[in-house]
Design a protein around this motif. Structure first.
Motif, PDB file in Angstrom:
ATOM      1  N   GLN A 110     -70.877  47.207  -8.447  1.00  0.00           N
ATOM      2  CA  GLN A 110     -69.997  46.255  -8.429  1.00  0.00           C
ATOM      3  C   GLN A 110     -68.371  46.909  -8.265  1.00  0.00           C
ATOM      4  OE1 GLN A 110     -70.440  43.809 -12.191  1.00  0.00           O
ATOM      5  NE2 GLN A 110     -72.151  43.007 -11.518  1.00  0.00           N
ATOM      6  N   ARG A 111     -68.239  47.879  -9.408  1.00  0.00           N
ATOM      7  CA  ARG A 111     -67.083  48.584  -8.953  1.00  0.00           C
ATOM      8  C   ARG A 111     -66.814  49.358  -7.800  1.00  0.00           C
ATOM      9  NH1 ARG A 111     -67.713  52.167 -13.116  1.00  0.00           N
ATOM     10  NH2 ARG A 111     -68.542  53.808 -11.895  1.00  0.00           N
ATOM     11  N   SER A 112     -67.674  49.744  -7.082  1.00  0.00           N
ATOM     12  CA  SER A 112     -67.396  50.137  -5.608  1.00  0.00           C
ATOM     13  C   SER A 112     -67.008  49.083  -4.825  1.00  0.00           C
ATOM     14  CB  SER A 112     -68.786  50.760  -5.271  1.00  0.00           C
ATOM     15  OG  SER A 112     -69.199  51.866  -6.009  1.00  0.00           O
ATOM     16  N   VAL A 113     -67.795  47.918  -4.736  1.00  0.00           N
ATOM     17  CA  VAL A 113     -67.543  46.897  -3.929  1.00  0.00           C
ATOM     18  C   VAL A 113     -66.063  46.202  -4.313  1.00  0.00           C
ATOM     19  CG1 VAL A 113     -67.923  44.406  -3.333  1.00  0.00           C
ATOM     20  CG2 VAL A 113     -69.764  46.134  -3.530  1.00  0.00           C
ATOM     21  N   LEU A 114     -65.707  46.346  -5.369  1.00  0.00           N
ATOM     22  CA  LEU A 114     -64.391  45.866  -5.910  1.00  0.00           C
ATOM     23  C   LEU A 114     -63.290  46.863  -5.472  1.00  0.00           C
ATOM     24  CD1 LEU A 114     -63.588  43.408  -7.856  1.00  0.00           C
ATOM     25  CD2 LEU A 114     -63.292  45.046  -9.556  1.00  0.00           C
ATOM     26  N   VAL A 173     -73.281  42.160  -1.285  1.00  0.00           N
ATOM     27  CA  VAL A 173     -71.944  42.419  -1.393  1.00  0.00           C
ATOM     28  C   VAL A 173     -71.175  41.352  -1.843  1.00  0.00           C
ATOM     29  CG1 VAL A 173     -69.761  43.279   0.080  1.00  0.00           C
ATOM     30  CG2 VAL A 173     -71.991  44.325   0.295  1.00  0.00           C
ATOM     31  N   LYS A 174     -71.416  40.286  -1.286  1.00  0.00           N
ATOM     32  CA  LYS A 174     -70.521  39.028  -2.001  1.00  0.00           C
ATOM     33  C   LYS A 174     -70.905  38.859  -3.271  1.00  0.00           C
ATOM     34  CE  LYS A 174     -70.136  36.853   2.952  1.00  0.00           C
ATOM     35  NZ  LYS A 174     -70.597  35.479   3.279  1.00  0.00           N
ATOM     36  N   SER A 175     -72.428  38.834  -3.451  1.00  0.00           N
ATOM     37  CA  SER A 175     -72.680  38.546  -4.950  1.00  0.00           C
ATOM     38  C   SER A 175     -72.143  39.498  -5.951  1.00  0.00           C
ATOM     39  CB  SER A 175     -74.310  38.854  -4.872  1.00  0.00           C
ATOM     40  OG  SER A 175     -74.840  38.507  -6.196  1.00  0.00           O
ATOM     41  N   ARG A 176     -72.370  40.973  -5.434  1.00  0.00           N
ATOM     42  CA  ARG A 176     -71.568  41.927  -6.448  1.00  0.00           C
ATOM     43  C   ARG A 176     -69.974  41.754  -6.430  1.00  0.00           C
ATOM     44  NH1 ARG A 176     -74.650  47.438  -3.941  1.00  0.00           N
ATOM     45  NH2 ARG A 176     -76.616  46.783  -5.068  1.00  0.00           N
ATOM     46  N   LEU A 177     -69.407  41.268  -5.429  1.00  0.00           N
ATOM     47  CA  LEU A 177     -67.977  41.335  -5.642  1.00  0.00           C
ATOM     48  C   LEU A 177     -67.543  39.981  -6.576  1.00  0.00           C
ATOM     49  CD1 LEU A 177     -65.117  42.144  -4.682  1.00  0.00           C
ATOM     50  CD2 LEU A 177     -65.299  40.283  -3.007  1.00  0.00           C
ATOM     51  N   HIS A 178     -68.317  39.066  -6.436  1.00  0.00           N
ATOM     52  CA  HIS A 178     -68.249  37.763  -7.411  1.00  0.00           C
ATOM     53  C   HIS A 178     -68.375  38.043  -8.899  1.00  0.00           C
ATOM     54  CE1 HIS A 178     -68.641  33.828  -9.017  1.00  0.00           C
ATOM     55  NE2 HIS A 178     -69.898  34.250  -9.620  1.00  0.00           N
ATOM     56  N   TYR A 179     -69.644  38.826  -8.958  1.00  0.00           N
ATOM     57  CA  TYR A 179     -69.981  39.326 -10.336  1.00  0.00           C
ATOM     58  C   TYR A 179     -68.990  40.204 -11.022  1.00  0.00           C
ATOM     59  CZ  TYR A 179     -74.023  36.195 -10.217  1.00  0.00           C
ATOM     60  OH  TYR A 179     -75.010  35.239 -10.170  1.00  0.00           O
ATOM     61  N   ASP A 227     -59.043  47.709   1.025  1.00  0.00           N
ATOM     62  CA  ASP A 227     -58.722  46.500   1.790  1.00  0.00           C
ATOM     63  C   ASP A 227     -60.026  46.550   2.911  1.00  0.00           C
ATOM     64  OD1 ASP A 227     -57.314  44.251   2.263  1.00  0.00           O
ATOM     65  OD2 ASP A 227     -56.025  45.362   3.986  1.00  0.00           O
ATOM     66  N   PHE A 228     -61.090  46.713   2.839  1.00  0.00           N
ATOM     67  CA  PHE A 228     -62.115  46.783   3.659  1.00  0.00           C
ATOM     68  C   PHE A 228     -62.514  45.353   3.828  1.00  0.00           C
ATOM     69  CE2 PHE A 228     -62.685  51.432   2.952  1.00  0.00           C
ATOM     70  CZ  PHE A 228     -62.644  51.749   4.339  1.00  0.00           C
ATOM     71  N   PRO A 229     -62.881  44.857   4.905  1.00  0.00           N
ATOM     72  CA  PRO A 229     -63.414  43.546   4.875  1.00  0.00           C
ATOM     73  C   PRO A 229     -65.011  43.506   4.393  1.00  0.00           C
ATOM     74  CG  PRO A 229     -63.226  44.525   7.110  1.00  0.00           C
ATOM     75  CD  PRO A 229     -62.605  45.336   6.252  1.00  0.00           C
ATOM     76  N   LEU A 230     -65.686  42.455   3.889  1.00  0.00           N
ATOM     77  CA  LEU A 230     -66.804  42.496   3.311  1.00  0.00           C
ATOM     78  C   LEU A 230     -67.909  42.776   4.418  1.00  0.00           C
ATOM     79  CD1 LEU A 230     -66.980  39.340   1.464  1.00  0.00           C
ATOM     80  CD2 LEU A 230     -66.158  41.479   0.638  1.00  0.00           C
ATOM     81  N   GLU A 231     -67.883  42.498   5.592  1.00  0.00           N
ATOM     82  CA  GLU A 231     -68.877  43.226   6.719  1.00  0.00           C
ATOM     83  C   GLU A 231     -68.819  44.718   6.716  1.00  0.00           C
ATOM     84  OE1 GLU A 231     -66.545  40.678   7.009  1.00  0.00           O
ATOM     85  OE2 GLU A 231     -67.743  39.098   7.446  1.00  0.00           O
ATOM     86  N   GLU A 232     -67.533  45.219   6.502  1.00  0.00           N
ATOM     87  CA  GLU A 232     -67.588  46.722   6.657  1.00  0.00           C
ATOM     88  C   GLU A 232     -68.143  47.104   5.464  1.00  0.00           C
ATOM     89  OE1 GLU A 232     -66.112  50.322   8.267  1.00  0.00           O
ATOM     90  OE2 GLU A 232     -66.751  48.460   9.110  1.00  0.00           O
ATOM     91  N   ILE A 233     -67.664  46.767   4.290  1.00  0.00           N
ATOM     92  CA  ILE A 233     -68.410  47.055   2.904  1.00  0.00           C
ATOM     93  C   ILE A 233     -69.904  47.285   3.149  1.00  0.00           C
ATOM     94  CG2 ILE A 233     -68.658  46.754   0.508  1.00  0.00           C
ATOM     95  CD1 ILE A 233     -65.776  45.819   0.606  1.00  0.00           C
ATOM     96  N   SER A 234     -70.346  46.160   3.582  1.00  0.00           N
ATOM     97  CA  SER A 234     -71.717  45.899   3.898  1.00  0.00           C
ATOM     98  C   SER A 234     -72.359  47.130   4.458  1.00  0.00           C
ATOM     99  CB  SER A 234     -72.046  44.719   4.267  1.00  0.00           C
ATOM    100  OG  SER A 234     -73.609  44.656   4.827  1.00  0.00           O
ATOM    101  N   LEU A 241     -64.766  41.584 -14.882  1.00  0.00           N
ATOM    102  CA  LEU A 241     -63.347  42.425 -14.966  1.00  0.00           C
ATOM    103  C   LEU A 241     -62.520  41.174 -15.684  1.00  0.00           C
ATOM    104  CD1 LEU A 241     -61.910  44.859 -14.606  1.00  0.00           C
ATOM    105  CD2 LEU A 241     -61.031  44.042 -12.479  1.00  0.00           C
ATOM    106  N   ARG A 242     -62.465  40.023 -15.270  1.00  0.00           N
ATOM    107  CA  ARG A 242     -61.831  39.013 -15.815  1.00  0.00           C
ATOM    108  C   ARG A 242     -62.122  38.697 -17.197  1.00  0.00           C
ATOM    109  NH1 ARG A 242     -63.398  34.882 -12.916  1.00  0.00           N
ATOM    110  NH2 ARG A 242     -61.790  35.335 -11.231  1.00  0.00           N
ATOM    111  N   LYS A 243     -63.471  38.865 -17.666  1.00  0.00           N
ATOM    112  CA  LYS A 243     -64.011  38.484 -19.089  1.00  0.00           C
ATOM    113  C   LYS A 243     -63.441  40.052 -19.884  1.00  0.00           C
ATOM    114  CE  LYS A 243     -68.174  37.828 -21.809  1.00  0.00           C
ATOM    115  NZ  LYS A 243     -69.521  37.535 -21.811  1.00  0.00           N
ATOM    116  N   LEU A 244     -63.522  41.136 -19.427  1.00  0.00           N
ATOM    117  CA  LEU A 244     -63.181  42.352 -20.058  1.00  0.00           C
ATOM    118  C   LEU A 244     -61.584  42.261 -20.190  1.00  0.00           C
ATOM    119  CD1 LEU A 244     -65.050  45.072 -18.031  1.00  0.00           C
ATOM    120  CD2 LEU A 244     -65.446  44.456 -20.410  1.00  0.00           C
TER     121      LEU A 244
END
Length: 64
Positions: A16-20, A44-50, A27-34, A55-58
């Motif tokens: 999750q941290r890596s994707v974030l 990737v989308k799921s990890r970014l969401h969670y 500033d990589f697009p999600l496709e590039e992160i994939s 992070l918001r909760k923390l």
């Protein structure tokens, strides 16, 4: 304050941290992160969401 934020960020699971970081800091697009992480786009989308939710909760807990 930056150190506090990094401490919170480090509490996230590595995937999750890596994707974030790749998305919001590098500033990589999600496709590039994939491609970089050799992970399906849906994952990737799921990890970014969670990651954002966790992070918001923390951050909210840290404000108390």
């Amino acid at each position: 304050q930056e150190t506090e934020f990094m401490n919170l960020l480090n509490q996230l699971p590595l995937p999750q941290r890596s994707v974030l970081l790749l998305h919001f800091v590098e500033d990589f697009p999600l496709e590039e992160i994939s491609r970089i992480t050799e992970t399906p786009l849906g994952t990737v989308k799921s990890r970014l969401h969670y990651a954002k939710r966790a992070l918001r909760k923390l951050l909210e807990q840290n404000e108390r």
